[in-house]
Design a protein around this motif. Structure first.
Motif, PDB file in Angstrom:
ATOM      1  N   ALA A 268       0.845  -1.196   0.000  1.00  0.00           N
ATOM      2  CA  ALA A 268       0.000   0.000   0.000  1.00  0.00           C
ATOM      3  C   ALA A 268       0.885   1.253   0.000  1.00  0.00           C
ATOM      4  O   ALA A 268       0.612   2.232  -0.700  1.00  0.00           O
ATOM      5  N   ARG A 269       1.959   1.208   0.778  1.00  0.00           N
ATOM      6  CA  ARG A 269       2.882   2.348   0.802  1.00  0.00           C
ATOM      7  C   ARG A 269       3.524   2.547  -0.579  1.00  0.00           C
ATOM      8  O   ARG A 269       3.737   3.675  -1.028  1.00  0.00           O
ATOM      9  N   ALA A 270       3.819   1.441  -1.232  1.00  0.00           N
ATOM     10  CA  ALA A 270       4.418   1.531  -2.568  1.00  0.00           C
ATOM     11  C   ALA A 270       3.466   2.251  -3.524  1.00  0.00           C
ATOM     12  O   ALA A 270       3.906   2.972  -4.424  1.00  0.00           O
TER      13      ALA A 270
ATOM     14  N   TYR B  28      11.808  -5.477 -11.593  1.00  0.00           N
ATOM     15  CA  TYR B  28      10.582  -6.038 -12.170  1.00  0.00           C
ATOM     16  C   TYR B  28       9.574  -6.338 -11.052  1.00  0.00           C
ATOM     17  O   TYR B  28       8.385  -6.084 -11.170  1.00  0.00           O
ATOM     18  N   GLN B  29      10.075  -6.874  -9.954  1.00  0.00           N
ATOM     19  CA  GLN B  29       9.176  -7.252  -8.870  1.00  0.00           C
ATOM     20  C   GLN B  29       8.989  -6.160  -7.826  1.00  0.00           C
ATOM     21  O   GLN B  29       8.137  -6.282  -6.961  1.00  0.00           O
ATOM     22  N   CYS B  30       9.766  -5.112  -7.929  1.00  0.00           N
ATOM     23  CA  CYS B  30       9.680  -4.053  -6.909  1.00  0.00           C
ATOM     24  C   CYS B  30       8.316  -3.362  -6.970  1.00  0.00           C
ATOM     25  O   CYS B  30       7.890  -2.908  -8.032  1.00  0.00           O
ATOM     26  N   PRO B  31       7.632  -3.239  -5.825  1.00  0.00           N
ATOM     27  CA  PRO B  31       6.301  -2.637  -5.837  1.00  0.00           C
ATOM     28  C   PRO B  31       6.302  -1.137  -6.109  1.00  0.00           C
ATOM     29  O   PRO B  31       5.272  -0.572  -6.439  1.00  0.00           O
ATOM     30  N   SER B  32       7.476  -0.496  -5.947  1.00  0.00           N
ATOM     31  CA  SER B  32       7.497   0.957  -6.101  1.00  0.00           C
ATOM     32  C   SER B  32       8.295   1.419  -7.313  1.00  0.00           C
ATOM     33  O   SER B  32       8.337   2.613  -7.601  1.00  0.00           O
TER      34      SER B  32
ATOM     35  N   LYS C  21      15.966   5.573  -5.320  1.00  0.00           N
ATOM     36  CA  LYS C  21      14.998   5.237  -4.276  1.00  0.00           C
ATOM     37  C   LYS C  21      15.212   6.039  -2.991  1.00  0.00           C
ATOM     38  O   LYS C  21      14.250   6.444  -2.346  1.00  0.00           O
ATOM     39  N   PHE C  22      16.480   6.220  -2.636  1.00  0.00           N
ATOM     40  CA  PHE C  22      16.748   6.794  -1.311  1.00  0.00           C
ATOM     41  C   PHE C  22      17.146   8.270  -1.330  1.00  0.00           C
ATOM     42  O   PHE C  22      17.182   8.898  -0.291  1.00  0.00           O
ATOM     43  N   LYS C  23      17.471   8.795  -2.491  1.00  0.00           N
ATOM     44  CA  LYS C  23      17.872  10.211  -2.528  1.00  0.00           C
ATOM     45  C   LYS C  23      16.999  11.018  -3.493  1.00  0.00           C
ATOM     46  O   LYS C  23      16.340  11.967  -3.093  1.00  0.00           O
ATOM     47  N   TYR C  24      16.967  10.607  -4.758  1.00  0.00           N
ATOM     48  CA  TYR C  24      16.283  11.461  -5.746  1.00  0.00           C
ATOM     49  C   TYR C  24      14.776  11.542  -5.478  1.00  0.00           C
ATOM     50  O   TYR C  24      14.177  12.601  -5.629  1.00  0.00           O
ATOM     51  N   GLN C  25      14.166  10.424  -5.090  1.00  0.00           N
ATOM     52  CA  GLN C  25      12.716  10.483  -4.836  1.00  0.00           C
ATOM     53  C   GLN C  25      12.408  11.301  -3.587  1.00  0.00           C
ATOM     54  O   GLN C  25      11.373  11.944  -3.505  1.00  0.00           O
TER      55      GLN C  25
ATOM     56  N   CYS D 113      11.486   3.075  -1.341  1.00  0.00           N
ATOM     57  CA  CYS D 113      11.619   1.657  -0.987  1.00  0.00           C
ATOM     58  C   CYS D 113      10.770   1.407   0.249  1.00  0.00           C
ATOM     59  O   CYS D 113      10.754   2.223   1.176  1.00  0.00           O
ATOM     60  N   THR D 114      10.084   0.271   0.266  1.00  0.00           N
ATOM     61  CA  THR D 114       9.208  -0.031   1.400  1.00  0.00           C
ATOM     62  C   THR D 114       9.724  -1.214   2.220  1.00  0.00           C
ATOM     63  O   THR D 114       9.021  -1.704   3.097  1.00  0.00           O
TER      64      THR D 114
END
Ligand code: SF4
Ligand code: SF4
Length: 340
Positions: free
Chosen positions: A100-102, A242-246, A299-303, A312-313
Motif C-alpha cells: 500500500a505504501r508503494a 521487475y518485482q519491486c512494488p514501487s 529510491k533513497f535520494k532522488y525520490q 523503498c518499502t
C-alpha cells in the motif's frame, strides 16, 4: 471511525456484498503455486493469509502489458480504439502495508499534481485499499527500518487484523467506512481491541537493521565503495526492479501484425544497458556501476528530493529475486557505515 469485527465465516458474505457495487481484487490461492491477484465474483475463498504476494499490488495499476491504443485496417476501414479503463469502483483486499505504501510512492510519480498519467490515475482514483496487518513477516522484510508504519497506515482505506476466528476491520477513510457495512459486522469487544493493538505493536517491534533511524538520504554517496562491489556481482537481469512494488519506469513499444498496430507500455528498468541509450547513440550510463548506483540513489535520494518520499518499502522482493544475492539491507548498512 468506528471499528468493527467480522467472523471469518462471514467474510465471503462481506465480499459478495462488495462485489455488488465494486470490482473486487483479492489473493486467490492456486494449486502448485503462490496465490495470485484475481478479480473475484464473491463465491471464492480468498486467501487473506497469503502474506506478501510474489507480484505486488501495483500489478493492477501498472499491468505488465498495458495497451495504450490499437489501430486496425480491415476491408479498407480504419479503426482506432483505446482500451476500456474501469468505470466501476475497485476494491483491492488483502494487500500488505508495504505494498500500500508503494502505491503512495507510485502516486507521487504518476499523479503528483503537475503530471497526471490518465491510465494510472483513472484506475487509482477508483481504487480503495483494504490492507492486512502482517502477522508473519518474511525473512527478507525490513519495512520498519525504512518507514513509519503508523504513517503508512494512513494511506489505506481499511486496515484488517487477523484475530484467529475473527477479523478486526478498522476504517481509516470515509471511503473505508462505506466498505465496512453490513449486519455481519459487530462492535469489537475490549479484549478484541486489545488483541488488535498487540498485533500492531508486535509488527512494529520487528528487529531493526543497522541503518534504521539514520538519514539514509544523506548517507547515500555518489562515491561509495559499495557500487563497485555491486557492479562486480550484478548480472543486470532486472529481476529486482521487475518485482519491486514501487519501481515506476516503463517502456513503450509497438507490435505490428499485418493490419493491426498495438501500442503498449511494459515495465522497464534502469538496470538494462539500453534504458538510457539515446537515439543518437550516446548512453549516459554505459557502465554497470552507474546503473546499480542509480537504482539505490533514485529510491533513497532522488525520490526524497523530488517527492519527499523514500522509494523503498522494505518488502524484500529484490532480495529474494536476485540471482546473485545482492541484498538491499547490506547495501544500506554499508552506506551508513561508510558515512559514520
Ligand atoms: S527496493 Fe527492494 S525492498 Fe525496496 S521496495 Fe523495491 S523490491 Fe522492496
Ligand atoms: S536482481 Fe540482482 S543481478 Fe539482477 S539486476 Fe537486480 S541486483 Fe543485478
Amino acid at each position: 471511525m468506528s471499528d468493527k469485527i467480522i467472523a471469518k465465516t462471514d467474510l465471503r458474505q462481506w465480499l459478495a456484498s462488495l462485489v455488488a457495487g465494486n470490482d473486487v481484487i483479492a489473493p486467490l490461492g492456486r494449486e502448485g503455486g503462490p496465490a495470485q491477484w484475481k478479480a473475484i465474483d464473491g463465491n471464492q475463498e480468498i486467501d487473506l493469509g497469503a502474506g506478501q504476494m510474489v507480484m505486488a499490488a501495483k500489478e493492477y495499476l501498472l499491468p505488465v502489458h498495458d495497451v495504450l491504443w490499437r489501430y486496425e485496417t480491415k476491408k479498407g476501414e480504419e479503426k482506432l480504439e483505446q482500451p476500456e479503463l474501469p468505470d466501476r469502483p475497485t476494491v483491492m483486499v488483502g494487500l500488505r502495508l508495504c505494498d500500500a505504501r508503494a502505491i503512495s510512492v507510485l502516486d507521487s510519480v504518476y499523479m503528483d499534481g503537475r503530471f497526471r498519467d490518465p491510465y494510472y490515475a483513472t484506475r487509482r482514483e477508483k481504487l480503495a485499499l483494504v490492507a492486512t496487518v502482517c502477522d508473519d513477516p518474511r525473512w527478507s522484510c525490513f519495512c520498519t527500518s525504512v518507514g513509519d508504519l503508523d504513517e503508512w497506515a494512513k494511506g489505506v482505506d481499511v486496515l484488517l487484523t487477523d484475530l484467529g476466528d475473527n477479523v478486526y476491520a478498522a476504517p481509516v477513510t470515509e471511503k473505508g467506512k462505506q466498505l465496512v457495512q453490513g449486519s455481519f459486522f459487530k462492535d469489537p469487544t475490549e479484549d478484541q481491541t486489545k488483541k488488535k493493538a498487540e498485533a500492531w505493536e508486535k509488527l512494529k517491534a520487528m528487529p531493526k537493521k543497522p541503518f534504521a533511524g539514520k538519514n539514509i538520504t544523506e548517507n547515500v554517496s555518489w562515491d561509495a565503495a559499495i557500487w563497485d562491489d555491486m557492479a562486480k556481482r550484478c548480472l543486470g537481469c532486472g529481476a529486482c526492479s521487475y518485482q519491486c512494488p514501487s519501481c515506476s519506469c516503463f517502456d513503450i513499444q509497438d507490435i505490428t501484425t499485418g493490419s493491426l498496430v498495438e501500442r503498449y507500455r511494459c515495465r522497464d528498468t534502469c538496470q538494462f544497458t539500453d534504458f538510457t541509450l539515446m537515439g543518437a547513440g550516446h548512453n549516459p550510463r554505459p557502465e554497470k556501476k552507474m546503473r546499480t548506483r542509480q537504482r539505490v540513489m533514485h529510491k533513497f535520494k532522488y525520490q526524497m528530493e523530488q517527492f519527499n518520499i523514500i522509494g523503498c518499502t522494505g518488502c524484500g522482493r529484490c532480495i529474494e529475486s536476485c540471482p546473485v544475492n545482492i541484498d538491499m539491507r547490506d547495501v544500506l548498512t554499508a552506506l551508513v557505515e561508510q558515512a559514520d
